[in-house]
Enzyme design. Structure first.
Site, PDB file in Angstrom:
ATOM      1  N   SER A  30       0.839  -1.211   0.000  1.00  0.00           N
ATOM      2  CA  SER A  30       0.000   0.000   0.000  1.00  0.00           C
ATOM      3  C   SER A  30       0.869   1.254   0.000  1.00  0.00           C
ATOM      4  O   SER A  30       0.554   2.234  -0.686  1.00  0.00           O
ATOM      5  CB  SER A  30      -0.955   0.010   1.193  1.00  0.00           C
ATOM      6  OG  SER A  30      -0.232   0.153   2.388  1.00  0.00           O
ATOM      7  N   ASP A  65       9.263  -3.408  -4.042  1.00  0.00           N
ATOM      8  CA  ASP A  65       7.892  -2.866  -4.016  1.00  0.00           C
ATOM      9  C   ASP A  65       7.755  -1.684  -4.971  1.00  0.00           C
ATOM     10  O   ASP A  65       6.863  -1.648  -5.812  1.00  0.00           O
ATOM     11  CB  ASP A  65       7.522  -2.381  -2.600  1.00  0.00           C
ATOM     12  CG  ASP A  65       7.070  -3.504  -1.698  1.00  0.00           C
ATOM     13  OD1 ASP A  65       7.418  -4.669  -1.981  1.00  0.00           O
ATOM     14  OD2 ASP A  65       6.377  -3.230  -0.700  1.00  0.00           O
TER      15      ASP A  65
HETATM   16  O1  PMV Z   1       6.331  -4.229   1.931  1.00  0.00           O
HETATM   17  P1  PMV Z   1       6.083  -5.674   2.196  1.00  0.00           P
HETATM   18  O2  PMV Z   1       5.518  -5.958   3.532  1.00  0.00           O
HETATM   19  O3  PMV Z   1       5.363  -6.328   1.098  1.00  0.00           O
HETATM   20  O4  PMV Z   1       7.515  -6.397   2.229  1.00  0.00           O
HETATM   21  C1  PMV Z   1       8.442  -6.196   1.228  1.00  0.00           C
HETATM   22  C2  PMV Z   1       9.321  -7.378   1.034  1.00  0.00           C
HETATM   23  C3  PMV Z   1      10.524  -7.537   1.920  1.00  0.00           C
HETATM   24  O5  PMV Z   1      11.397  -8.370   1.181  1.00  0.00           O
HETATM   25  C4  PMV Z   1      10.159  -8.220   3.217  1.00  0.00           C
HETATM   26  C5  PMV Z   1      11.207  -6.219   2.235  1.00  0.00           C
HETATM   27  C6  PMV Z   1      11.948  -5.582   1.071  1.00  0.00           C
HETATM   28  O6  PMV Z   1      12.349  -4.426   1.214  1.00  0.00           O
HETATM   29  O7  PMV Z   1      12.137  -6.230   0.031  1.00  0.00           O
END
Ligand code: PMV
Length: 312
Positions: free
Chosen positions: A103, A147
């Site tokens: 999000s 992300d």
């Molecule tokens: O933002 P999230 O909760 O979907 O997590 C991202 C994925 C992780 O590998 C845990 C963190 C990252 O920075 O890649």
């Protein structure tokens, strides 16, 4: 006149956490679940402000300059050479926060896109991802950048953190696959499990490097299974990824209850998605399996369910 722009939520199919340590990972955009930003001239006499009605928040950027979205707004205005216009920025999202669905990246990317559109500019996905990643880095410690990248590119990607720029490749998906996404309803900020993994890795690097290597090797196999449209194989790989996430200590009883329910109802495989300790899990299903698996997820306590197809 106001302008609007949107950006999708995301799912990590394979490789979360290990991706922070340079291993490859695979992420997908969730087209149907989006954040929307609207930019319009502020009412007369009002300065630059951000309204986030879904969060019950509204503030003047000058009054909360350290807020991540204030900083991102200022950085984007600088990047676009827009000066300090008197604008009202309204942010809305259907994406639950701290749920592993990206999000934060979706809202931030929608904001960057809307400001660019207001300026009559189109930023490339790389430019959008860089602006959002810069902001994530200031506020979340050690984000891998996966992300902000998958949200900006809006396609299935292979992502590997590298200096000075990450490796980003489009993923070939031989046959669209059906995923059910079940939300535990437990909100968990990304930096908490990420920080816990870091502490464990610092205490016992050999053990955790080996787990990261195993997850990286799985990502390669997942990529091959996706290209071949080999759904059963992919299901087994997702289960193996979940086993390694449990070893990292980022699963939770609620996630495991949903994952067990999905597998018990015949899913091809299931795992948590995102940082863990809460948030969502995903299950790979055929069209025939979907109703039974959805019912099992609801019975096991999923507070919301989403069915999606991977892009072709
Ligand atoms: O933002 P999230 O909760 O979907 O997590 C991202 C994925 C992780 O590998 C845990 C963190 C990252 O920075 O890649």
């Amino acid at each position: 006149m106001g302008v609007s722009a949107s950006a999708p939520a995301k799912l990590i199919l394979c490789g979360e956490h290990a991706v922070v340590y340079g291993r490859p990972a695979i992420a997908l955009p969730l087209d149907g679940v989006r954040a929307v930003a609207t930019v319009e001239p502020a009412p007369a006499g009002m300065e630059l402000q951000i309204l986030a009605p879904d969060l019950g928040a509204a503030w003047f950027v000058s009054g909360l300059p350290d807020h991540p979205l204030s900083e991102l707004t200022m950085a984007t205005l600088r990047y676009l050479d827009l000066g300090l216009p008197q604008l009202t920025i309204t942010l809305r999202a259907q994406i639950p926060v701290a749920s592993g669905m990206g999000s934060g990246a979706a809202i931030a990317t929608a904001l960057v896109r809307a400001l660019a559109s207001y300026a009559g500019r189109t930023l490339t996905p790389a430019e959008q991802a860089n602006l959002v990643y810069g902001s994530e880095r200031r506020f979340h410690g050690t984000p891998s950048g996966i992300d902000s990248t998958v949200v900006a590119y809006e396609r299935a990607i292979w992502f590997q953190r590298r200096d000075p720029t990450p490796l980003i490749e489009p993923i070939t998906i031989g046959q669209p696959l059906r995923l059910l996404v079940g939300d535990t309803g437990i909100r968990s900020a990304t930096h908490l499990p990420v920080g816990a993994v870091r502490k464990k890795w610092q205490a016992d690097p050999a053990r955790y490097e080996a787990i990261f290597d195993a997850i990286g090797a799985l990502a390669l196999q997942v990529r091959a299974a996706l290209a071949a449209g080999a759904a059963s194989e992919l299901g087994m790989l997702l289960n193996e990824n979940q086993r390694l996430l449990v070893e990292l200590g980022v699963s939770s009883p609620e996630l495991e209850r949903l994952i067990a329910a999905a597998n018990g109802a015949g899913a091809l495989g299931a795992k948590l998605s995102g940082a863990g300790w809460g948030g969502v899990m995903l299950a790979l299903v055929t069209a025939e399996q979907a109703p039974d698996v959805a019912a099992a997820l609801r019975a096991a306590g999923a507070v919301r369910l989403l069915e999606t197809m991977t892009p072709a």
